[in-house]
Design a protein around this motif. Structure first.
Motif, PDB file in Angstrom:
ATOM      1  N   LEU A   1       0.972  -1.271   0.120  1.00  0.00           N
ATOM      2  CA  LEU A   1      -0.222   0.084   0.270  1.00  0.00           C
ATOM      3  C   LEU A   1       1.011   1.125   0.190  1.00  0.00           C
ATOM      4  O   LEU A   1       0.431   2.522  -0.983  1.00  0.00           O
ATOM      5  CB  LEU A   1      -1.475  -0.193   1.345  1.00  0.00           C
ATOM      6  CG  LEU A   1      -2.477  -1.417   1.375  1.00  0.00           C
ATOM      7  CD1 LEU A   1      -2.458  -1.120   2.882  1.00  0.00           C
ATOM      8  CD2 LEU A   1      -3.332  -0.971  -0.128  1.00  0.00           C
ATOM      9  N   SER A   2       1.908   1.311   0.489  1.00  0.00           N
ATOM     10  CA  SER A   2       3.247   2.546   0.815  1.00  0.00           C
ATOM     11  C   SER A   2       3.457   3.145  -0.465  1.00  0.00           C
ATOM     12  O   SER A   2       3.434   3.674  -0.920  1.00  0.00           O
ATOM     13  CB  SER A   2       4.340   2.145   2.143  1.00  0.00           C
ATOM     14  OG  SER A   2       3.426   1.864   2.731  1.00  0.00           O
ATOM     15  N   VAL A   3       3.812   1.378  -1.258  1.00  0.00           N
ATOM     16  CA  VAL A   3       4.423   1.346  -2.047  1.00  0.00           C
ATOM     17  C   VAL A   3       3.497   1.662  -3.598  1.00  0.00           C
ATOM     18  O   VAL A   3       3.953   2.859  -4.661  1.00  0.00           O
ATOM     19  CB  VAL A   3       5.148   0.678  -3.158  1.00  0.00           C
ATOM     20  CG1 VAL A   3       5.946   0.691  -4.316  1.00  0.00           C
ATOM     21  CG2 VAL A   3       6.342   0.186  -1.985  1.00  0.00           C
ATOM     22  N   THR A   4       2.483   1.393  -3.441  1.00  0.00           N
ATOM     23  CA  THR A   4       1.855   1.652  -4.727  1.00  0.00           C
ATOM     24  C   THR A   4       1.315   4.040  -4.226  1.00  0.00           C
ATOM     25  O   THR A   4       0.863   4.538  -4.879  1.00  0.00           O
ATOM     26  CB  THR A   4       0.187   1.410  -3.945  1.00  0.00           C
ATOM     27  OG1 THR A   4       0.469   0.262  -4.277  1.00  0.00           O
ATOM     28  CG2 THR A   4      -0.720   1.752  -4.836  1.00  0.00           C
ATOM     29  N   TYR A   5       0.671   4.314  -2.932  1.00  0.00           N
ATOM     30  CA  TYR A   5       0.869   5.332  -2.812  1.00  0.00           C
ATOM     31  C   TYR A   5       1.602   6.589  -3.136  1.00  0.00           C
ATOM     32  O   TYR A   5       1.522   7.281  -3.926  1.00  0.00           O
ATOM     33  CB  TYR A   5       0.646   5.876  -1.448  1.00  0.00           C
ATOM     34  CG  TYR A   5      -0.157   7.271  -0.734  1.00  0.00           C
ATOM     35  CD1 TYR A   5      -0.911   7.567  -1.363  1.00  0.00           C
ATOM     36  CD2 TYR A   5       1.401   7.938  -0.082  1.00  0.00           C
ATOM     37  CE1 TYR A   5      -1.076   9.325  -0.677  1.00  0.00           C
ATOM     38  CE2 TYR A   5       1.379   8.933  -0.024  1.00  0.00           C
ATOM     39  CZ  TYR A   5      -0.035   9.712  -0.577  1.00  0.00           C
ATOM     40  OH  TYR A   5       0.108  11.625   0.265  1.00  0.00           O
ATOM     41  N   VAL A   6       2.946   5.750  -2.781  1.00  0.00           N
ATOM     42  CA  VAL A   6       4.053   6.753  -3.734  1.00  0.00           C
ATOM     43  C   VAL A   6       4.510   6.549  -4.850  1.00  0.00           C
ATOM     44  O   VAL A   6       4.473   7.690  -5.756  1.00  0.00           O
ATOM     45  CB  VAL A   6       5.447   6.479  -3.032  1.00  0.00           C
ATOM     46  CG1 VAL A   6       6.656   6.919  -3.674  1.00  0.00           C
ATOM     47  CG2 VAL A   6       5.268   6.406  -1.063  1.00  0.00           C
ATOM     48  N   VAL A   7       3.807   5.354  -5.596  1.00  0.00           N
ATOM     49  CA  VAL A   7       3.765   5.446  -7.405  1.00  0.00           C
ATOM     50  C   VAL A   7       3.031   6.189  -7.194  1.00  0.00           C
ATOM     51  O   VAL A   7       3.018   6.858  -8.833  1.00  0.00           O
ATOM     52  CB  VAL A   7       4.298   4.441  -7.497  1.00  0.00           C
ATOM     53  CG1 VAL A   7       3.678   4.282  -9.396  1.00  0.00           C
ATOM     54  CG2 VAL A   7       5.576   2.919  -7.009  1.00  0.00           C
ATOM     55  N   SER A   8       1.576   6.309  -7.148  1.00  0.00           N
ATOM     56  CA  SER A   8       0.179   6.895  -7.643  1.00  0.00           C
ATOM     57  C   SER A   8       1.074   8.824  -7.652  1.00  0.00           C
ATOM     58  O   SER A   8       0.475   9.295  -8.348  1.00  0.00           O
ATOM     59  CB  SER A   8      -0.087   7.299  -6.803  1.00  0.00           C
ATOM     60  OG  SER A   8      -0.514   7.352  -5.780  1.00  0.00           O
ATOM     61  N   THR A   9       1.405   9.266  -6.439  1.00  0.00           N
ATOM     62  CA  THR A   9       1.754  10.900  -6.164  1.00  0.00           C
ATOM     63  C   THR A   9       3.374  10.683  -7.606  1.00  0.00           C
ATOM     64  O   THR A   9       2.471  12.107  -7.919  1.00  0.00           O
ATOM     65  CB  THR A   9       2.471  10.310  -4.586  1.00  0.00           C
ATOM     66  OG1 THR A   9       1.563  10.362  -3.280  1.00  0.00           O
ATOM     67  CG2 THR A   9       2.627  12.053  -4.523  1.00  0.00           C
ATOM     68  N   VAL A  10       4.012  10.257  -7.590  1.00  0.00           N
ATOM     69  CA  VAL A  10       4.905  10.090  -8.427  1.00  0.00           C
ATOM     70  C   VAL A  10       4.302  10.291  -9.498  1.00  0.00           C
ATOM     71  O   VAL A  10       4.922  11.025 -10.540  1.00  0.00           O
ATOM     72  CB  VAL A  10       6.431   9.418  -8.682  1.00  0.00           C
ATOM     73  CG1 VAL A  10       6.717   9.720 -10.004  1.00  0.00           C
ATOM     74  CG2 VAL A  10       6.472  10.068  -7.229  1.00  0.00           C
ATOM     75  N   TRP A  11       2.965   9.547  -9.913  1.00  0.00           N
ATOM     76  CA  TRP A  11       3.111   9.288 -11.576  1.00  0.00           C
ATOM     77  C   TRP A  11       2.304  10.822 -11.946  1.00  0.00           C
ATOM     78  O   TRP A  11       1.901  11.420 -13.063  1.00  0.00           O
ATOM     79  CB  TRP A  11       2.234   8.237 -11.637  1.00  0.00           C
ATOM     80  CG  TRP A  11       1.476   8.001 -13.020  1.00  0.00           C
ATOM     81  CD1 TRP A  11      -0.381   8.086 -13.699  1.00  0.00           C
ATOM     82  CD2 TRP A  11       1.732   7.904 -14.026  1.00  0.00           C
ATOM     83  NE1 TRP A  11       0.060   7.758 -14.309  1.00  0.00           N
ATOM     84  CE2 TRP A  11       0.476   7.453 -15.211  1.00  0.00           C
ATOM     85  CE3 TRP A  11       3.563   8.072 -14.330  1.00  0.00           C
ATOM     86  CZ2 TRP A  11       1.223   7.763 -16.263  1.00  0.00           C
ATOM     87  CZ3 TRP A  11       3.437   6.982 -15.562  1.00  0.00           C
ATOM     88  CH2 TRP A  11       2.667   7.250 -16.247  1.00  0.00           C
ATOM     89  N   ARG A  12       1.376  10.991 -10.683  1.00  0.00           N
ATOM     90  CA  ARG A  12       0.654  12.668 -10.714  1.00  0.00           C
ATOM     91  C   ARG A  12       1.394  13.702 -11.158  1.00  0.00           C
ATOM     92  O   ARG A  12       0.920  14.552 -11.811  1.00  0.00           O
ATOM     93  CB  ARG A  12      -0.424  12.953  -9.266  1.00  0.00           C
ATOM     94  CG  ARG A  12      -1.882  11.358  -9.636  1.00  0.00           C
ATOM     95  CD  ARG A  12      -2.796  12.334  -8.727  1.00  0.00           C
ATOM     96  NE  ARG A  12      -2.075  11.093  -7.464  1.00  0.00           N
ATOM     97  CZ  ARG A  12      -2.326  11.489  -6.427  1.00  0.00           C
ATOM     98  NH1 ARG A  12      -2.780  12.209  -5.709  1.00  0.00           N
ATOM     99  NH2 ARG A  12      -1.758  10.288  -4.934  1.00  0.00           N
ATOM    100  N   LEU A  13       2.559  12.926 -10.150  1.00  0.00           N
ATOM    101  CA  LEU A  13       3.469  15.267 -10.032  1.00  0.00           C
ATOM    102  C   LEU A  13       3.889  14.814 -11.733  1.00  0.00           C
ATOM    103  O   LEU A  13       4.124  15.852 -12.191  1.00  0.00           O
ATOM    104  CB  LEU A  13       4.653  14.862  -9.690  1.00  0.00           C
ATOM    105  CG  LEU A  13       4.008  15.350  -7.425  1.00  0.00           C
ATOM    106  CD1 LEU A  13       5.812  14.590  -7.213  1.00  0.00           C
ATOM    107  CD2 LEU A  13       3.697  16.563  -7.715  1.00  0.00           C
ATOM    108  N   LEU A  14       4.616  13.877 -12.107  1.00  0.00           N
ATOM    109  CA  LEU A  14       5.080  13.524 -13.497  1.00  0.00           C
ATOM    110  C   LEU A  14       4.093  13.858 -14.389  1.00  0.00           C
ATOM    111  O   LEU A  14       4.269  14.484 -16.091  1.00  0.00           O
ATOM    112  CB  LEU A  14       5.038  12.161 -14.157  1.00  0.00           C
ATOM    113  CG  LEU A  14       6.180  11.810 -13.122  1.00  0.00           C
ATOM    114  CD1 LEU A  14       7.095  10.227 -13.406  1.00  0.00           C
ATOM    115  CD2 LEU A  14       7.239  12.501 -13.360  1.00  0.00           C
TER     116      LEU A  14
END
Length: 64
Positions: free
Chosen positions: A48-61
């Protein structure tokens, strides 16, 4: 390092309390041991933590 150690490493603070609270009841109703249940819970929190970080980075990009 085995899978149980890896999963239990993710249990700290309130997550450890959750793991401890569910380990006993689930291990009594399944073939898993207390440590294995804690490892699964820790692994879920890790995913869940990795998913949250990846989705946040994806939205920033995407906005950049």
């Amino acid at each position: 390092m085995d899978a149980v150690s890896f999963g239990k490493a993710g249990l700290q603070g309130w997550r450890a309390k959750v793991g401890d609270a569910v380990a006993g009841p689930i291990s009594h109703r399944s073939p898993l041991t207390d440590d294995q249940v804690r490892a699964v819970v820790g692994g879920l929190f890790f995913v869940l933590s990795v998913t949250y970080v990846v989705s946040t980075v994806w939205r920033l990009l995407r906005k950049g």
